[in-house]
Design an enzyme around this catalytic site. Sequence first.
Site, PDB file in Angstrom:
ATOM      1  CB  CYS A 110      -0.914  -0.026   1.225  1.00 36.89           C
ATOM      2  SG  CYS A 110      -1.845   1.495   1.442  1.00 36.89           S
ATOM      3  CB  CYS A 155      -0.338   2.344   4.122  1.00 36.05           C
ATOM      4  SG  CYS A 155      -1.896   1.761   3.473  1.00 36.05           S
ATOM      5  CG  ASP A 156       3.490   1.024   4.306  1.00 36.57           C
ATOM      6  OD1 ASP A 156       3.090   1.465   5.405  1.00 36.57           O
ATOM      7  OD2 ASP A 156       3.255  -0.129   3.910  1.00 36.57           O
TER       8      ASP A 156
END
Length: 303
Positions: free
Chosen positions: A130, A133-134
């Site tokens: 993701c 997300c990261d």
Amino acid sequence: MNDIIIIGAGTAGLTAAIYGQRAGLSCKIFEKYAPGGQIVNSPSIENYPGMYGVSGYDYSMALFEQAQKLGASVEFAEVQSVDFSGKTKKVITTAGEFEAKAVIIANGAARRKIGCKGEEAFEGRGVSYCATCDGAFFRGKTVAVVGGGESAFEETEYLAEICDKVYLIHRRDIFIAAKTAVDSVLKKKNVTVLTNSVIDEIKGQNAVSSIVLKSRANGSTVEMPLSAVFVAIGLMPDNKAYEGVLKLDEYGYFDAGEDCRTEIEGVFVAGDTRKKALRQLVTAASDGAEAATAAANYIRKNF
Ligand code: NAP
């Protein structure tokens, strides 16, 4: 007892809840992570009617709110097993055992893994599924994205804005993402597309520091230094809890048709978890409506 238990709070499950509640039935939804399903990480939706440019998160929250406003209840718990042997269906979750007259399984699909050496070992330490997300952890670094579909192009587009360099690695030389997405990425100066290539190994000490890239044309390999690998190669079903209970196809998807009915009366399947040709928001929503309507008809006739 609930009228309908819905497993999964993605587009299919939440749409099923909207239709179930509007049919006058009490719907209880179980969700193990967060509402929205896969689309929650999409920066922008372009192919859902009437939703152009809306973020996956905003769309998910609006849908979640809509289902709750109509009276659906939500329990954040994981389904561990089911007992569909009787007329009353039982669902055993981490929050206890629950009963319903009908069940709709809309548990979506899980991220597919490359399966190469190092992928599992470095998950959370440079291997991610993701970018939204990261991605921020790799600001100014060199990273790779793997895949040739919508997700891979979305992840590349996003990472190109924050990373110094992005390699998009695809196993073929044809992309299945929409042409608009491909064209936009190909224009980016800090993106290099490597086709007919696969990652043979992800290497590092405490975190990812390089990959071994293999050419599918001639088998040659090259080691490339980088800080992260974002895997965006699609989905696979996660239906282990239902093995031996309901029929699954050779890939593990529920073997049910467009009417979303299964071989067990009162049990329905909806969305990406079902065998189907096109897995999109619009088909997930369609399944949710279909399954809830079928469940309502079943309950009216049988209870
Ligand atoms: P996808 O469409 O299934 O594409 C997966 C890609 O990964 C394909 O290019 C495939 O290669 C490649 N791949 C599969 N297994 C691989 C492996 N083991 N090693 C290397 N490459 C592999 O998956 P997705 O992009 O995640 O999209 C999933 C669904 O969500 C699609 O229906 C998509 O349209 C939808 N989606 C929509 C949006 C949006 O509307 N904004 C955003 C994201 C996703 P091949 O081409 O060689 O098969």
